[in-house]
Design a protein around this motif. Sequence first.
Motif, mmCIF file in Angstrom:
data_model
loop_
_atom_site.group_PDB
_atom_site.id
_atom_site.type_symbol
_atom_site.label_atom_id
_atom_site.label_comp_id
_atom_site.label_asym_id
_atom_site.label_seq_id
_atom_site.Cartn_x
_atom_site.Cartn_y
_atom_site.Cartn_z
ATOM 1 N N ILE A 58 48.245 38.242 33.570
ATOM 2 C CA ILE A 58 48.208 37.786 34.956
ATOM 3 C C ILE A 58 49.090 36.551 35.087
ATOM 4 O O ILE A 58 48.861 35.543 34.409
ATOM 5 N N GLU A 59 50.093 36.642 35.945
ATOM 6 C CA GLU A 59 51.000 35.523 36.160
ATOM 7 C C GLU A 59 50.232 34.330 36.715
ATOM 8 O O GLU A 59 49.454 34.466 37.667
ATOM 9 N N GLY A 60 50.405 33.177 36.095
ATOM 10 C CA GLY A 60 49.749 31.960 36.571
ATOM 11 C C GLY A 60 48.298 31.825 36.127
ATOM 12 O O GLY A 60 47.592 30.944 36.585
ATOM 13 N N PHE A 61 47.855 32.710 35.211
ATOM 14 C CA PHE A 61 46.460 32.643 34.774
ATOM 15 C C PHE A 61 46.235 31.371 33.971
ATOM 16 O O PHE A 61 47.015 30.993 33.135
ATOM 17 N N GLY A 62 45.155 30.714 34.253
ATOM 18 C CA GLY A 62 44.762 29.499 33.565
ATOM 19 C C GLY A 62 43.477 28.996 34.184
ATOM 20 O O GLY A 62 42.787 29.710 34.923
ATOM 21 N N LYS A 63 43.163 27.751 33.892
ATOM 22 C CA LYS A 63 41.911 27.152 34.359
ATOM 23 C C LYS A 63 41.774 27.223 35.882
ATOM 24 O O LYS A 63 40.744 27.667 36.391
ATOM 25 N N ASP A 64 42.814 26.821 36.599
ATOM 26 C CA ASP A 64 42.732 26.817 38.068
ATOM 27 C C ASP A 64 42.536 28.225 38.627
ATOM 28 O O ASP A 64 41.735 28.437 39.526
ATOM 29 N N TYR A 65 43.262 29.183 38.071
ATOM 30 C CA TYR A 65 43.129 30.571 38.518
ATOM 31 C C TYR A 65 41.702 31.061 38.281
ATOM 32 O O TYR A 65 41.072 31.634 39.164
ATOM 33 N N ALA A 66 41.207 30.846 37.071
ATOM 34 C CA ALA A 66 39.860 31.321 36.718
ATOM 35 C C ALA A 66 38.792 30.649 37.574
ATOM 36 O O ALA A 66 37.870 31.316 38.057
ATOM 37 N N HIS A 67 38.920 29.355 37.759
ATOM 38 C CA HIS A 67 37.908 28.643 38.543
ATOM 39 C C HIS A 67 37.910 29.094 40.000
ATOM 40 O O HIS A 67 36.866 29.141 40.642
ATOM 41 N N LYS A 68 39.075 29.449 40.524
ATOM 42 C CA LYS A 68 39.152 29.887 41.919
ATOM 43 C C LYS A 68 38.867 31.387 42.046
ATOM 44 O O LYS A 68 37.973 31.803 42.767
ATOM 45 N N THR A 69 39.634 32.192 41.345
ATOM 46 C CA THR A 69 39.578 33.641 41.523
ATOM 47 C C THR A 69 38.347 34.268 40.873
ATOM 48 O O THR A 69 37.601 34.999 41.529
ATOM 49 N N CYS A 70 38.144 34.005 39.595
ATOM 50 C CA CYS A 70 37.020 34.630 38.875
ATOM 51 C C CYS A 70 35.676 34.131 39.408
ATOM 52 O O CYS A 70 34.799 34.924 39.760
ATOM 53 N N LYS A 71 35.546 32.825 39.468
ATOM 54 C CA LYS A 71 34.303 32.234 39.964
ATOM 55 C C LYS A 71 34.064 32.630 41.417
ATOM 56 O O LYS A 71 32.941 32.935 41.816
ATOM 57 N N GLY A 72 35.127 32.670 42.204
ATOM 58 C CA GLY A 72 35.019 33.068 43.609
ATOM 59 C C GLY A 72 34.546 34.502 43.761
ATOM 60 O O GLY A 72 33.701 34.811 44.606
ATOM 61 N N CYS A 73 35.065 35.396 42.930
ATOM 62 C CA CYS A 73 34.659 36.798 42.967
ATOM 63 C C CYS A 73 33.188 36.925 42.570
ATOM 64 O O CYS A 73 32.428 37.664 43.196
ATOM 65 N N HIS A 74 32.792 36.208 41.529
ATOM 66 C CA HIS A 74 31.391 36.249 41.090
ATOM 67 C C HIS A 74 30.462 35.746 42.192
ATOM 68 O O HIS A 74 29.407 36.342 42.438
ATOM 69 N N ALA A 75 30.848 34.682 42.866
ATOM 70 C CA ALA A 75 30.023 34.141 43.957
ATOM 71 C C ALA A 75 29.959 35.135 45.119
ATOM 72 O O ALA A 75 28.880 35.375 45.675
ATOM 73 N N GLU A 76 31.103 35.723 45.463
ATOM 74 C CA GLU A 76 31.168 36.681 46.559
ATOM 75 C C GLU A 76 30.305 37.917 46.278
ATOM 76 O O GLU A 76 29.602 38.404 47.152
ATOM 77 N N MET A 77 30.355 38.396 45.037
ATOM 78 C CA MET A 77 29.601 39.601 44.679
ATOM 79 C C MET A 77 28.148 39.293 44.303
ATOM 80 O O MET A 77 27.368 40.213 44.071
ATOM 81 N N LYS A 78 27.847 37.983 44.218
ATOM 82 C CA LYS A 78 26.518 37.543 43.780
ATOM 83 C C LYS A 78 26.152 38.187 42.441
ATOM 84 O O LYS A 78 25.057 38.670 42.226
#
Length: 90
Positions: A58-78
């Motif tokens: 994943i282009e640009g994958f790192g701490k910021d990406y994970a904290h925004k995208t991964c954590k955001g998806c987990h929160a959205e999907m509960k």
Amino acid sequence: MKKVIAALALSVFCSSMALAADVITFPAKNGNVAFPHKMHQEALKDCKKCHEKGPGKIEGFGKDYAHKTCKGCHAEMKKGPTKCGECHKK
């Protein structure tokens, strides 16, 4: 000819999914993060949710990406970890 190219592209895409690691470990100062890739593939069934440009890193994958995208998806999907210690294991 277009059908042959489409079939070839689909074959490459599917074979890359089969070769993906079951679990990917990302090193981090506050504890490594084990990412169950195969589990996410099976649950989401849509690789483009994370891999917008197709299979591979994943282009640009790192701490910021994970904290925004991964954590955001987990929160959205509960569903899934959203707190530091739930991902970062020492």
